[in-house]
Structures are given as structure tokens and as C-alpha cells.
Design a protein around this motif. Sequence first.
Motif, PDB file in Angstrom:
ATOM      1  N   HIS A   1       0.838  -1.191   0.000  1.00 43.74           N
ATOM      2  CA  HIS A   1       0.000   0.000   0.000  1.00 43.74           C
ATOM      3  C   HIS A   1       0.875   1.244   0.000  1.00 43.74           C
ATOM      4  O   HIS A   1       1.958   1.276   0.603  1.00 43.74           O
ATOM      5  N   VAL A   2       0.383   2.287  -0.686  1.00 38.40           N
ATOM      6  CA  VAL A   2       1.070   3.570  -0.753  1.00 38.40           C
ATOM      7  C   VAL A   2       0.070   4.651  -0.390  1.00 38.40           C
ATOM      8  O   VAL A   2      -1.072   4.644  -0.865  1.00 38.40           O
ATOM      9  N   SER A   3       0.488   5.591   0.448  1.00 35.36           N
ATOM     10  CA  SER A   3      -0.393   6.677   0.885  1.00 35.36           C
ATOM     11  C   SER A   3       0.422   7.952   1.058  1.00 35.36           C
ATOM     12  O   SER A   3       1.608   7.903   1.428  1.00 35.36           O
ATOM     13  N   VAL A   4      -0.210   9.110   0.805  1.00 34.41           N
ATOM     14  CA  VAL A   4       0.479  10.388   0.999  1.00 34.41           C
ATOM     15  C   VAL A   4       0.788  10.629   2.475  1.00 34.41           C
ATOM     16  O   VAL A   4       1.623  11.477   2.816  1.00 34.41           O
ATOM     17  N   SER A   5       0.167   9.887   3.354  1.00 35.01           N
ATOM     18  CA  SER A   5       0.454  10.011   4.786  1.00 35.01           C
ATOM     19  C   SER A   5       1.413   8.937   5.281  1.00 35.01           C
ATOM     20  O   SER A   5       1.677   8.844   6.478  1.00 35.01           O
ATOM     21  N   GLY A   6       1.941   8.127   4.362  1.00 33.40           N
ATOM     22  CA  GLY A   6       2.820   7.041   4.761  1.00 33.40           C
ATOM     23  C   GLY A   6       4.281   7.454   4.849  1.00 33.40           C
ATOM     24  O   GLY A   6       4.632   8.633   4.796  1.00 33.40           O
ATOM     25  N   SER A   7       5.150   6.456   4.944  1.00 38.00           N
ATOM     26  CA  SER A   7       6.597   6.669   5.010  1.00 38.00           C
ATOM     27  C   SER A   7       7.288   5.535   4.276  1.00 38.00           C
ATOM     28  O   SER A   7       6.872   4.374   4.386  1.00 38.00           O
ATOM     29  N   ASP A   8       8.342   5.878   3.571  1.00 38.68           N
ATOM     30  CA  ASP A   8       9.095   4.833   2.884  1.00 38.68           C
ATOM     31  C   ASP A   8       9.900   3.977   3.851  1.00 38.68           C
ATOM     32  O   ASP A   8      10.511   2.983   3.443  1.00 38.68           O
ATOM     33  N   GLN A   9       9.893   4.348   5.120  1.00 39.77           N
ATOM     34  CA  GLN A   9      10.518   3.503   6.149  1.00 39.77           C
ATOM     35  C   GLN A   9       9.554   2.443   6.648  1.00 39.77           C
ATOM     36  O   GLN A   9       9.944   1.539   7.390  1.00 39.77           O
ATOM     37  N   ASN A  10       8.280   2.550   6.265  1.00 42.60           N
ATOM     38  CA  ASN A  10       7.277   1.577   6.678  1.00 42.60           C
ATOM     39  C   ASN A  10       7.408   0.289   5.874  1.00 42.60           C
ATOM     40  O   ASN A  10       8.060   0.269   4.817  1.00 42.60           O
ATOM     41  N   PRO A  11       6.739  -0.777   6.297  1.00 45.29           N
ATOM     42  CA  PRO A  11       6.793  -2.047   5.554  1.00 45.29           C
ATOM     43  C   PRO A  11       5.874  -2.081   4.342  1.00 45.29           C
ATOM     44  O   PRO A  11       5.903  -3.046   3.582  1.00 45.29           O
ATOM     45  N   GLY A  12       5.023  -1.047   4.154  1.00 43.03           N
ATOM     46  CA  GLY A  12       4.140  -1.021   2.998  1.00 43.03           C
ATOM     47  C   GLY A  12       2.844  -1.777   3.196  1.00 43.03           C
ATOM     48  O   GLY A  12       2.173  -2.120   2.212  1.00 43.03           O
ATOM     49  N   SER A  13       2.463  -2.006   4.426  1.00 40.32           N
ATOM     50  CA  SER A  13       1.208  -2.696   4.708  1.00 40.32           C
ATOM     51  C   SER A  13       0.054  -1.693   4.672  1.00 40.32           C
ATOM     52  O   SER A  13       0.257  -0.477   4.569  1.00 40.32           O
ATOM     53  N   ALA A  14      -1.189  -2.195   4.770  1.00 37.79           N
ATOM     54  CA  ALA A  14      -2.344  -1.302   4.802  1.00 37.79           C
ATOM     55  C   ALA A  14      -2.281  -0.381   6.010  1.00 37.79           C
ATOM     56  O   ALA A  14      -2.645   0.795   5.931  1.00 37.79           O
ATOM     57  N   ALA A  15      -1.800  -0.886   7.130  1.00 40.73           N
ATOM     58  CA  ALA A  15      -1.707  -0.080   8.347  1.00 40.73           C
ATOM     59  C   ALA A  15      -0.499   0.835   8.337  1.00 40.73           C
ATOM     60  O   ALA A  15      -0.524   1.930   8.916  1.00 40.73           O
ATOM     61  N   GLN A  16       0.579   0.428   7.682  1.00 40.47           N
ATOM     62  CA  GLN A  16       1.810   1.215   7.617  1.00 40.47           C
ATOM     63  C   GLN A  16       2.299   1.301   6.164  1.00 40.47           C
ATOM     64  O   GLN A  16       3.230   0.617   5.757  1.00 40.47           O
ATOM     65  N   PRO A  17       1.635   2.156   5.374  1.00 36.95           N
ATOM     66  CA  PRO A  17       1.923   2.205   3.933  1.00 36.95           C
ATOM     67  C   PRO A  17       3.220   2.940   3.612  1.00 36.95           C
ATOM     68  O   PRO A  17       3.738   3.727   4.411  1.00 36.95           O
ATOM     69  N   PHE A  18       3.732   2.692   2.404  1.00 40.18           N
ATOM     70  CA  PHE A  18       4.826   3.491   1.861  1.00 40.18           C
ATOM     71  C   PHE A  18       4.329   4.910   1.563  1.00 40.18           C
ATOM     72  O   PHE A  18       3.130   5.140   1.399  1.00 40.18           O
ATOM     73  N   ARG A  19       5.281   5.830   1.404  1.00 43.16           N
ATOM     74  CA  ARG A  19       4.928   7.194   1.018  1.00 43.16           C
ATOM     75  C   ARG A  19       4.966   7.361  -0.496  1.00 43.16           C
ATOM     76  O   ARG A  19       4.208   8.159  -1.052  1.00 43.16           O
ATOM     77  N   THR A  20       5.833   6.661  -1.192  1.00 44.66           N
ATOM     78  CA  THR A  20       5.989   6.858  -2.635  1.00 44.66           C
ATOM     79  C   THR A  20       5.701   5.575  -3.403  1.00 44.66           C
ATOM     80  O   THR A  20       5.957   4.465  -2.916  1.00 44.66           O
ATOM     81  N   ILE A  21       5.211   5.761  -4.598  1.00 46.06           N
ATOM     82  CA  ILE A  21       5.012   4.629  -5.500  1.00 46.06           C
ATOM     83  C   ILE A  21       6.367   4.053  -5.893  1.00 46.06           C
ATOM     84  O   ILE A  21       6.513   2.843  -6.106  1.00 46.06           O
ATOM     85  N   SER A  22       7.365   4.925  -5.969  1.00 44.75           N
ATOM     86  CA  SER A  22       8.707   4.480  -6.347  1.00 44.75           C
ATOM     87  C   SER A  22       9.259   3.461  -5.371  1.00 44.75           C
ATOM     88  O   SER A  22       9.929   2.497  -5.773  1.00 44.75           O
ATOM     89  N   LYS A  23       8.996   3.643  -4.091  1.00 47.90           N
ATOM     90  CA  LYS A  23       9.461   2.670  -3.097  1.00 47.90           C
ATOM     91  C   LYS A  23       8.799   1.324  -3.334  1.00 47.90           C
ATOM     92  O   LYS A  23       9.464   0.273  -3.311  1.00 47.90           O
ATOM     93  N   ALA A  24       7.499   1.342  -3.606  1.00 48.19           N
ATOM     94  CA  ALA A  24       6.803   0.087  -3.895  1.00 48.19           C
ATOM     95  C   ALA A  24       7.335  -0.542  -5.174  1.00 48.19           C
ATOM     96  O   ALA A  24       7.451  -1.766  -5.274  1.00 48.19           O
ATOM     97  N   ALA A  25       7.698   0.304  -6.162  1.00 49.59           N
ATOM     98  CA  ALA A  25       8.206  -0.204  -7.434  1.00 49.59           C
ATOM     99  C   ALA A  25       9.555  -0.885  -7.278  1.00 49.59           C
ATOM    100  O   ALA A  25       9.900  -1.777  -8.059  1.00 49.59           O
ATOM    101  N   GLN A  26      10.339  -0.472  -6.287  1.00 47.20           N
ATOM    102  CA  GLN A  26      11.613  -1.126  -6.023  1.00 47.20           C
ATOM    103  C   GLN A  26      11.448  -2.412  -5.222  1.00 47.20           C
ATOM    104  O   GLN A  26      12.324  -3.273  -5.224  1.00 47.20           O
ATOM    105  N   THR A  27      10.278  -2.550  -4.578  1.00 44.90           N
ATOM    106  CA  THR A  27      10.054  -3.668  -3.670  1.00 44.90           C
ATOM    107  C   THR A  27       9.274  -4.805  -4.314  1.00 44.90           C
ATOM    108  O   THR A  27       9.529  -5.983  -4.049  1.00 44.90           O
ATOM    109  N   ALA A  28       8.313  -4.453  -5.160  1.00 44.09           N
ATOM    110  CA  ALA A  28       7.368  -5.441  -5.685  1.00 44.09           C
ATOM    111  C   ALA A  28       8.057  -6.514  -6.511  1.00 44.09           C
ATOM    112  O   ALA A  28       8.998  -6.242  -7.263  1.00 44.09           O
ATOM    113  N   GLN A  29       7.556  -7.737  -6.362  1.00 47.33           N
ATOM    114  CA  GLN A  29       8.040  -8.905  -7.083  1.00 47.33           C
ATOM    115  C   GLN A  29       6.903  -9.484  -7.930  1.00 47.33           C
ATOM    116  O   GLN A  29       5.736  -9.144  -7.741  1.00 47.33           O
ATOM    117  N   PRO A  30       7.212 -10.360  -8.889  1.00 47.64           N
ATOM    118  CA  PRO A  30       6.147 -10.955  -9.702  1.00 47.64           C
ATOM    119  C   PRO A  30       5.030 -11.548  -8.848  1.00 47.64           C
ATOM    120  O   PRO A  30       5.286 -12.247  -7.861  1.00 47.64           O
TER     121      PRO A  30
END
Length: 749
Positions: free
Chosen positions: A23-52
Motif C-alpha cells: 500500500h502507498v499513501s500520501v500520509s505514509g513513510s518509505d521507512q514503513n513495511p508497505g502494509s495497509a496499516a503502515q503504507p509506503f509514502r511513494t510509488i517508487s518505493k513500492a516499485a523497487q520492492t514489488a516482485q512478480p
Amino acid sequence: MKAFHVLFCAVLSTSVVSGREFHVSVSGSDQNPGSAAQPFRTISKAAQTAQPGDVVTVHEGTYRERVTPARGGTSDAERIVYRAAPGEKVVVKGSEVVKGWTKVQNDTWKVTIANRFFGDFNPYRDLIHGDWFEGKGRDHHTGAVYLNGHWLIEAAKLDDVLKPIGQASGYTPGDGQYLLNVAWLRPAGSADAGRIPAASFAAQQGIQTADCSEGGQCIGWVNAGDWVRYERVDFGQSTVTQLEIRAASETSGGTIEVRLDAPDGKLLGTCKVPNTGGWQSWRSFDVRIEPTGGVRTLCLAFQGPPSRPSDVRLWFAQVDETNTTIWAQFQDVNPNEADVEINVRQTVFYPAEPGVNYLTVRGFTMMHAATPWAPPTAEQIGLIGTHWSKGWIIEDCDIRYSTCVGITLGKHGDQWDNTSANTAEGYVKTIERATARGWSKENIGHHIVRNNEISHCEQAGLVGSLGAVFCTISDNDIHDIHIRQLFTGAEMAGIKIHAAIDTEISRNHIYRTCRGIWLDWMAQGTRVTRNLLHDNNSSEDLFVEVDHGPFLVDNNIFLSNRSLLDVSQGGAYAHNLFAGRIAPHPELNRETPFHKPHSTEVAGLLKIAGGDNRFYNNLFVGPSGLAVYNKAARPIFAAGNVYLNGAEPCAAEENPVVRTQSDPGIQIAEEGKSVRLHITVDPSWQAAKTSLVTTNRLGLAAVSKAAYENPDGTPLTVDTDYFAKKRDAQPSPGPFENPGEGRLTLKVW
């Protein structure tokens, strides 16, 4: 159709949710794990993390970043999905808000920004350039300035921005740019074989010249005193000759006087020239040439329209070693209190390297990209682009405000980008290098681009060179493309594809563009079906250029002033409504490829003699019809067509239905996102001797020896109409099966 699309997406989504969801949210942080409760801040962070197999869900808000996906999926079932959270508006921008503007004079403000603000890409230093690009005698940058999301226009010089709004001219279509294409002098009444080529050209003021597919050359942007030189022209006796010139729209323009040997020489003739934005439309007028031989010159004395003020808002930028200074016009607006943005990123969603396969991008609004010119001989970088990959799905997105292109399905980049010298030979070499780099059915293409809105791009809505093979481009709303016309070239259209091999272009609505669909080179196995095109009046709805076929154009509604520019052969046209002119031209100056069926493998190269077309069960509504093919080099096959309001059949057609005085009164009405077609249907049209259009009936294209069939090699039958309604064994001519009689209103979008 929409219900099926939603269901299909739901099924597809569930098929790939076997992986993780970030999950990515404008209220999140790229230090978060990217969960619904603790989302990333940027789509770019998710793009570096996501796998097939993973899904990236982005929540409501504005994200100012370039998303560079690090990897793709491994198959259609194990793709990486980027999606806007259902019901939430997600905007991704290549721009940044800028404050600190100071008033200069009149309505002009300026701001100075340290160059480090832009990082390693400064769009105000980045010039638009490349093969087949023409800047109309001035510089253009990829940067832009936006007020409330909409862009201002780049001025050619600082002085224009410092003037009061409306006092600078030359910034709207019609403000003094005119393209003259002198192809030949032709004695009146002579056969085509008697055409005398214009052997050489000279332009005193350094304007552009370029070869034209119709023959001859273009004299670029006409100024008074430009010259056209004809070598060894011998007319023998006094005669009226026809000089054919380029004239693309009916809106505004000036007058060209053709004078002999000097700017004040004998007046041979005059012609009204509208504003022009492309290369391929024609008009003619008569001039009298005295008996002469040897070298003679013609002077083009251009008389422009009275200058008229423009209400456009301008901007201008200067970049030095440390700072970028931007001047912009804001009427009755303090830019420090308004929504003012500037470009800082070249693209919004684009992989850094080729081969990032099997991505889905769904539901985003993407805007404000400083994209480069995207010719077929260079890497094509769009606001969003696939970068020489396979298996992308781009759907349900709103893509707008790209300096050049919205969506690119293009080729890779290499050291030969933009070095073709604008030649066919240069592009043939590009194809050879692409083949060596893996251009094949197994590796490239197979993209789906559907249900998007694409607008406000100044080169093209969608471009693809070699990378748009085996694709489906459907249900898109494409509009307001190349409407400012500040620069030009040979790549502007709603959809512009080189090598649309086995690609389907279907159910798209394309309007207010410089040109609707342009299939340039290697349209083989291509199908253009059930599209609505209108108000593309500076050129045409469909341009097929140097294609050998087979390709199929069926059940389309073509309503612009010119329906078809045919510089190809081997096309099949069935059940279309052609409400504009049809213009065929052979192309004997270029050898272009044809392929083995359903393959990128080149089988040979050949020039375009013209003809070898099939026209079955169409409606032609003046002014030309198929009589323009009577001198085609290859045979024309025609049957079951109806000719209305002055349209004329070709000589090859037996028993056509011709209703010279019958005007169906076609009108188009936009009502929000809906479009209605008003048309009067005469029951006498049903007298056309029609039959179903099938693979067997269409036969083989003469050059490629390939069949008109489905991409999987199975036979096809055109047995449904524009609305997907089943056709009768003796189908109705035109795109609508048994639509009724009299004055009808049909919802066509």
C-alpha cells in the motif's frame, strides 16, 4: 461492453493476488513495511520492492515522482499490478509547485530557481529535436508552465512574454505558419505520366525542404521571397499548368502569389493558403506559363492575414550555469496564491531499462511530463511507456499534458537514435538493429491499452515503433492532440504506429487531433475496427502509409473532411462510413518491408505501386468515393457499396448503388462523454448487392501473399456491426446492421 470489461478486470485481479499487496499513501513513510496499516509514502518505493505476483495499491492523493519499475512479472498470470485504490482518485505528476514569483511588468511575473532543484534533468535546457522534427524556425523546450493544471505556451523570445497579454502573435494555429508542397508542374489535361518533376529547390531564408511521399519536395514554412527552382522545364507552347500545393484546413491563412523569376516578376497565379499543420493534404490552382525552356524559377510572394491579437498566456525560460529563470503571464492572478506548476521530470511511469515485462497500470491520472520527440528511429519515451517490453496492460487511466507523447509502446534506445537523416534507409537499418536485439513475437509487444482517456499531447496520444506488435488498443477516448501546432514534423496523430503487425485498434473515439490514426510502415495483419473519428480536420481520420497488406479496416465511422489518405496497397475496407474525401497516392521513392504472416521476420522490401485494395459494403458520402482509384496500378475490387451526395464508384465495380442527389444529413453531437450520430437512412440503400466479407472472399494481398485472417491464423468473417450486432447473410451496407429508416439518432459513443 463496460460490464464485461469490469468483470474481466476483477477476474484478472484475483488471478494475481497470490502474491503480496503493498500500500502507498500520501500520509505514509518509505521507512514503513508497505502494509495497509503502515503504507509506503511513494510509488517508487513500492516499485523497487514489488516482485512478480504482487499488487501495489495506491491511495488517494497527488504523488509528484517518476515511477521507474525495477522489474516486471514473469508471465500473464504472474504480473505486477499497479492500481489506484478502488473509488479513490490518484494523481501522479511530473511537475512541482513553484512559489517566489515577482511582478515584472504588465501581467508578467518571473521566478528564479537554482538548477540543483531539477537534479540531472532540466527541461528548460532540454530542446525538442530528432528525426522528422521541424521547429518552424525556433527553439522548443520540453518544459512547460501550468496554471490550474493547464499549460501556458512557450514564447519564441523573451520580449513576447514582457508584452501585455494578447499583443504577441504567432502562438495559435493560423498565426503565420504555412507549408507549401510543390510536387510538380503538370500541363492541364495531361496524363499522370506527363508530370514534370521539380528537380531542385532553393529557399533564400534557410527554410526546411523535405521529400514528400506524393513526389517532389516540401518547401517548409513559407516566407515572402522564397524560391522554387525548376530545371530544364520545357512547355513548348503557351499552356495553363496546374501547380499542386499543400493546404490542410479551411480556417485561416493567407495568399501565395506565384511570380516568374523575381519577387516583382510576372504574376502567374495566386492561391489562398489556409493554416497548415501536416504534410499530406492537397489543393491545386492554375497558373499560366509562357513558352519557355531551360532553367526557370518561381518566386513565392506570401501575403499573410492581418495580424490579430491572441489571448494565449506565454512563458519563456533562460538557463545559466547556476539558475533557471522563468517569465510567465498571469492575468489578474498572483501566481504565489494560485496553483502554478512547472515540469521537472521527463516522464511519469517508465522503466529505465528494456525488458520489464507483464505490468498492469490501472486507474491513475498521470500528467505533466517533459517528454522528448519520439520518432520511429529513437527510443520513444512517453508520459507512460513500455520501453521495449512485453505484456503490459494500461487501462482506466487519464493521461494528459505531455509535451510530446502520452503513451509509448516503442523501441529501445541506442547510439543510432536520431541519426537516420530522415530517410527510409535509416529506418530500414533501425529495423535490422531491432531484429538483432530480439524483435520477435516471443519477446516484444502483446500490450493491451484500453479504456483510457488520452489528451493534450503535442506530438501524439499513443506512439509505437516496432514495440506495438501483437497489441490491442481499444475503448480509448483520444482528443486534443497537436492542437497548438507550435512545431510540426511527421509523427503527429491520435495514434501513430510503425509496424502494427497483428495489432487490433478497436472501439476508440478519436477527435480534435491533427490526424486520427496513422499506420506508417508494416501494417500487416492489422485490424482497425469499430472506431469513431471526427473533427480531425487538419489532416484525415486514417492515414495508411507505405504498407503492403494485408490489413482490414471495417465498421468504422469516418466523419472528418478527409476520411482516408491511402499511400499503401493491400488494404481491405468493409462496412465503413466514409463521410470525407479519399486520396490515394502511389509511393515509388521508398522500398518498405513486408513480413512473413504473423511474424516480425522481414520477407522483402518493395515500393508502393498502389491499388490491390478491396472495398466491400461501404457507405460513401461525397465528395470523391472510389473513382479516384480508376488509374490505380494494381486492381481494385469493389462490391456492395453505396455512393451518396456526389460520391462516384470506381470503374471496376459492377451494379453499385449511386444516389447522387441523396444527402444523409450527417451530424455529430457531443453530450458530455456521449456522442450521437444523426443520419437519414434511405431504404434504397438496401438494393446494394452485399454478401459477408470473409477470409476466402478477400483472398491474398498481392505483395506479401498473405491472407486476411485472424492473428492466430484462423479465418475471419466480418459478421457483426459497429454495435457488435449480428449481421445478416446479406448484410446492410455501412457500419450499422438494419438501423431503420428515415431520420435516426444513434448513440455511437
